[in-house]
Design an enzyme around this catalytic site. Structure first.
Site, short mmCIF file in Angstrom:
data_model
loop_
_atom_site.label_atom_id
_atom_site.label_comp_id
_atom_site.label_asym_id
_atom_site.label_seq_id
_atom_site.Cartn_x
_atom_site.Cartn_y
_atom_site.Cartn_z
N HIS A 133 -3.47 -1.56 -6.75
CA HIS A 133 -2.60 -0.45 -7.10
C HIS A 133 -3.49 0.68 -7.62
O HIS A 133 -4.13 0.55 -8.65
CB HIS A 133 -1.59 -0.86 -8.17
CG HIS A 133 -0.55 -1.79 -7.66
ND1 HIS A 133 0.43 -2.34 -8.47
CD2 HIS A 133 -0.29 -2.25 -6.42
CE1 HIS A 133 1.22 -3.11 -7.74
NE2 HIS A 133 0.79 -3.08 -6.51
N ASP A 159 0.82 -1.22 0.00
CA ASP A 159 0.00 0.00 0.00
C ASP A 159 0.85 1.27 0.00
O ASP A 159 0.42 2.32 0.45
CB ASP A 159 -0.95 0.04 1.22
CG ASP A 159 -1.71 -1.24 1.42
OD1 ASP A 159 -2.36 -1.67 0.47
OD2 ASP A 159 -1.63 -1.84 2.51
#
Length: 424
Positions: free
Chosen positions: A41, A13
């Site tokens: 993503h 992340d």
């Protein structure tokens, strides 16, 4: 540089997708080399906002070939749905700009089923799975009990293999977990609905990549998650089930002869974490809620709130070393603009002894953060595009991190958009 990998330094992340989307203008090929659809993503560009889970983040660049390598957990259902969503927003997908390795193993319908059943069995000892079937998939891959994408091109052979695997897997589903068996009819429907749709994209990507390498093409390797979730080097057992380190890129991409000229490690200006496991620098209560809200820290795949905290120098330094990073992209610096003072986890204390070294996983639950702070800048920096235009306090924060982790910070992201970047 001819070949580069973009990898996560922490728990995932970190903002890898936005960096791949930014840098692909300098590359000919982008390859996802490991992981599956269990992480997202986030990319924002002229087409809109996307949360990619399987598609390589270079898919938005005209002329770039995107490859799903043999190391990927290839989920035909999620991939086909994602392809449809991307195309609806005007992004063209053809066998010319998207290729699937014929050696990538397929994530089968029972993998998600087993993932959910095992997390339920573990109850309060669960690993925090996204329930996308990743751990059961990799377990079966290394047991040599998966289907290769290329087998979809040989129907008679495929059905014989599926029948054998179905009989074997139903023993676990029914006898171990007491659940209803998967039927051949369900598998046939899955083949028709999803696998048939992705067949035109399946090819021998090894041949393609060897030819591209011989022609001097530039290749970007895209990782999923981060070093602390790597199966071998992460916070085991609270890891993913594949190798997220850059060293695995040549193997998982389908080009084992590839040499990496650069490893760009992505680090968030603070820490965030989805899922279970030790997270030494974690904030709680109001402090956590303020940071989570400012950074919109919710999982791209699950939507669940991410755990948050200050930047963790100990974990980040370990991630830099594990990834052999040569350059760092520091993302989301703008999110910290609301703070009077910027908190930093500078060291750990384990059993009362301070340390700069990342502990063995079994010791992490006993590790305590040793905190320090730096002055905040208290102004909006999202429009800044030059290093010299950043407030001195923001520059000092970046330079402190750079010194402590021992790696140059070449990119500073001040927003999610493609151009919200400072290049040093």
């Amino acid at each position: 540089m001819a070949n580069a990998a973009i990898v996560g330094i922490n728990w995932g992340d970190e903002g890898k997708g936005r960096m791949v989307d930014l840098l692909t203008e300098n590359y000919d090929i982008v390859i996802r080399y490991q992981g599956g659809g269990n992480a997202g993503h986030t990319v924002i560009n002229e087409y809109g906002k996307f949360a990619l889970h399987l598609l390589p983040s270079g898919i938005f660049r005209k002329g770039v070939v995107n490859i799903l390598g043999n190391g990927v957990a290839l989920d035909p259902e999620n991939l086909w749905k994602e392809m449809q969503e991307v195309e609806k927003q005007g992004v063209p997908l053809t066998p010319d700009n998207l290729k699937i390795s014929d050696r990538a193993s397929l994530l089968l319908p029972w993998h998600r089923l087993l993932d959910g059943l095992e997390e339920a069995r573990l109850a309060d000892k669960k690993y925090g799975s996204t329930k996308q079937g990743i751990a059961p998939f990799y377990a079966d891959k290394y047991s040599k009990k998966t289907i290769l994408a290329g087998e979809l091109l040989y129907p008679k052979h495929l059905m014989e293999r599926l029948q054998d695997l179905l009989e074997w897997k139903n023993l676990t589903i029914t006898r171990v977990y007491g659940a209803e068996p998967v039927t051949m009819e369900e598998l046939e429907q899955w083949l028709e609905n999803y696998c048939e749709k992705i067949k035109p994209y399946i090819c021998d990507t090894g041949v393609f990549l060897r030819d591209a390498q011989a022609a001097g093409k530039k290749i970007l390797f895209e990782a999923q998650l981060g070093a602390l979730r790597d199966l071998d080097y992460g916070i085991y057992p609270y890891t993913t089930s594949s190798n997220a380190v850059a060293a695995y890129a040549p193997v998982g991409s389908g080009l084992p002869s590839a040499k990496l000229d650069e490893v760009i490690g992505v680090v968030k200006a603070y820490s965030s974490c989805v899922g279970e496991g030790p997270f030494t620098c974690e904030f709680f209560g109001k402090e956590a809620e303020e940071l989570r809200t400012a950074g919109f820290e919710f999982g791209a795949k699950t939507g669940r709130p991410r755990r948050v905290g200050p930047i963790d120098i100990v974990a980040t330094r370990y991630g830099v070393r594990t990834q052999a990073a040569t350059n760092i992209a520091l993302t989301k610096l703008d999110i910290l603009s609301y703070m009077d003072e910027i908190p930093i986890c500078a060291r750990y204390s384990v059993d009362g002894v301070e340390t700069d070294e990342f502990p063995f996983p079994a010791l992490l639950n006993d590790a305590k953060p040793v905190m320090t702070t730096m002055p905040g800048w208290k102004c909006d920096i999202s429009g800044v595009r030059r290093w010299e235009d950043l407030p001195k306090e923001a520059q000092d924060y970046v330079l402190y991190i750079e010194k402590e982790i021992g790696c140059h910070i070449g990119y500073v992201s001040v927003g999610p958009e493609r151009d919200s970047i400072i290049i040093r």
